[in-house]
Design an enzyme around this catalytic site. Structure first.
Site, PDB file in Angstrom:
ATOM      1  N   GLU A 327       1.870   0.078  -6.494  1.00  0.00           N
ATOM      2  CA  GLU A 327       1.857  -1.021  -5.594  1.00  0.00           C
ATOM      3  C   GLU A 327       2.235  -0.097  -4.310  1.00  0.00           C
ATOM      4  OE1 GLU A 327       3.632  -5.144  -7.095  1.00  0.00           O
ATOM      5  OE2 GLU A 327       5.201  -3.866  -6.288  1.00  0.00           O
ATOM      6  N   CYS A 328       1.609  -0.324  -3.243  1.00  0.00           N
ATOM      7  CA  CYS A 328       1.536   0.375  -1.941  1.00  0.00           C
ATOM      8  C   CYS A 328       1.620   1.605  -2.028  1.00  0.00           C
ATOM      9  CB  CYS A 328       2.651  -0.149  -1.026  1.00  0.00           C
ATOM     10  SG  CYS A 328       2.400  -0.027   0.679  1.00  0.00           S
ATOM     11  N   GLY A 329       3.077   2.251  -1.942  1.00  0.00           N
ATOM     12  CA  GLY A 329       3.359   3.536  -1.785  1.00  0.00           C
ATOM     13  C   GLY A 329       3.074   4.336  -3.381  1.00  0.00           C
TER      14      GLY A 329
END
Length: 437
Positions: A327-329
């Site tokens: 997720e994201c990072g």
């Protein structure tokens, strides 16, 4: 039943977080078993609440969660506690276009819980006009009740009297008046507060904040404003089914944005959680069924992650036969390269073709509806999730991978391809809050 309050304000920047932390620590010092909760999708504040209270934090979100889930999660967090304090997000009534009670506004959470509002007012630059704001907030939404007010950034005893007397003339008690405390502010960076685990002398800071709150707030009167909450827990309502029996989760200063309610939901369902640290060059435990890379701040540690050969090699081996999701990072780490703020490109895991840059920044923020394109480690094709996106990194190239979901925002935009999928590996910029219900 446990009594509770929602600590809210007419706008952001009014001092809600500092006050909430001070109250949690001050009541804890008095021997009160108090729990702190965050309304909205903020990833960072719950860890500060946990540090201040000694109890796990929690997010409650009226856009992503149906009322039954809010009540179930709140009941679990409140079990055995003496006081429930929920910190609002933004302004009390701020949300997105949605069905009644599902806008993401903190007023929706308060109405669902039956929690009265403790309104925090920044009265710098005003006096009696503060009463008009209180009256407006009290009249705006008949579902909620303003139980009391704390004045913040009060300039003098006269200032407190002018603002406080006008508010109390409305029949609303003023239970505290905080002076300007610039030395009490917590350090910030591009996604909000510096994480609790990274904040220097956090305990000392919390103690100073609690000292100030105890000196300027009537803690007994404030506690008396709390009312029993309407909580129900059927024991079956979960935010998200566990993606495996044994879940390996990256956790350190670069990977920390995983909602506490997801962990509790997975544990309640019997899943075993196994944390590992990429920054310590630890590989995911190979006897796990699923690997989850949360968001966080990998852009601040890109060189260190690129040099973590044991982590990267272990992740690659894990992905050969078992699902990995970022997720994201975490998504950025799964990609081919990450460019840091200086413009230096760092090799990442290469499990996806995506390349991202923190040197080229653009804020992306908002709620997201997501639908899986095909079956993957997160579920069958067509499964829907509610989530949130907040990042400054930009997408340089998606590479040659297929998207793993179609995503839309809360304003009616048509769904668009989002994220990446290759083999057992998936990733995207949005953070899952709950399965759509």
């Amino acid at each position: 039943m446990i009594p509770g309050l929602v600590i809210a304000a007419p706008r952001s920047g009014s001092g809600k977080t500092t006050l909430t932390l001070g109250l949690l620590r001050a009541y804890r010092r008095l021997g009160l078993d108090v729990v702190g909760v965050k309304s909205g999708p903020d990833y960072i504040d719950p860890a500060f609440h946990a540090a201040a209270s000694g109890r796990d934090g929690l997010n409650l979100d009226s856009w992503a969660m149906p009322p039954s889930l809010i009540l179930s999660l709140a009941a679990r967090a409140a079990q055995g506690r003496a006081l429930f304090l929920c910190e609002a997000s933004m302004g009390l009534f701020d949300g997105v276009p949605a069905a009644p009670g599902r806008s993401g506004a903190s007023a929706d959470v308060a109405a669902t819980l039956g929690a009265p509002i403790l309104l925090v007012l920044d009265v710098s630059g005003q006096a009696q006009s503060a009463a008009a704001i209180v009256k407006g907030c009290a009249a705006y939404d008949p579902r909620i009740a303003i139980a009391g007010v704390i004045l913040n950034r009060v300039g003098s005893a006269r200032h407190r009297r002018l603002a406080g007397d006008a508010i109390e003339a409305l029949g609303v008690p003023v239970v505290g008046s905080m002076p300007r405390l610039d030395d009490m502010t917590l350090p910030e960076r591009h996604l909000g507060l510096v994480q609790a685990m990274e904040t220097d002398d956090l305990e000392a800071r919390l103690e100073r904040i609690a000292d100030a709150v105890a000196a300027h707030v009537d803690l007994a009167a404030l506690r008396g404003l709390a009312q029993p909450l309407r909580l129900t827990n059927d024991g079956k309502t979960r935010a998200l089914s566990p993606p495996g029996q044994r879940i390996a989760i990256a956790r350190d200063a670069a990977f920390s944005f995983l909602y506490p309610h997801l962990l509790s939901s997975w544990r309640d369902a019997g899943a075993e959680i196994r944390f590992f640290s990429p920054l310590a060059d630890e590989a995911p435990p190979m006897d796990s069924d699923f690997c989850w890379l949360p968001g966080g701040y990998p852009e601040l540690h890109a060189g260190r992650i690129a040099a973590a050969e044991n982590f990267l090699g272990g992740l690659q081996r894990f992905a050969e036969g078992r699902p990995v999701h970022g997720e994201c990072g975490g998504y950025m780490i799964l990609g081919a390269a990450l460019t840091d703020a200086t413009g230096a490109a760092h090799r990442m895991a290469g499990l996806l073709g995506v390349e991202t840059s923190f040197a080229k920044r653009k804020m992306n923020l908002g709620y997201r509806d997501a639908r899986l394109d095909v079956a993957c480690g997160l579920g069958p094709a067509g499964r829907k999730f509610k989530g949130h996106e907040f990042h400054y990194s930009t997408l340089l190239t998606i590479g040659g991978d297929d998207c793993f979901a179609h995503v839309s925002d809360a304003y009616g935009a048509a769904p668009t391809p989002s994220g990446s999928r290759r083999g057992h590996v998936t990733g995207g910029f949005f953070h899952i809050i709950a399965e759509a219900q």
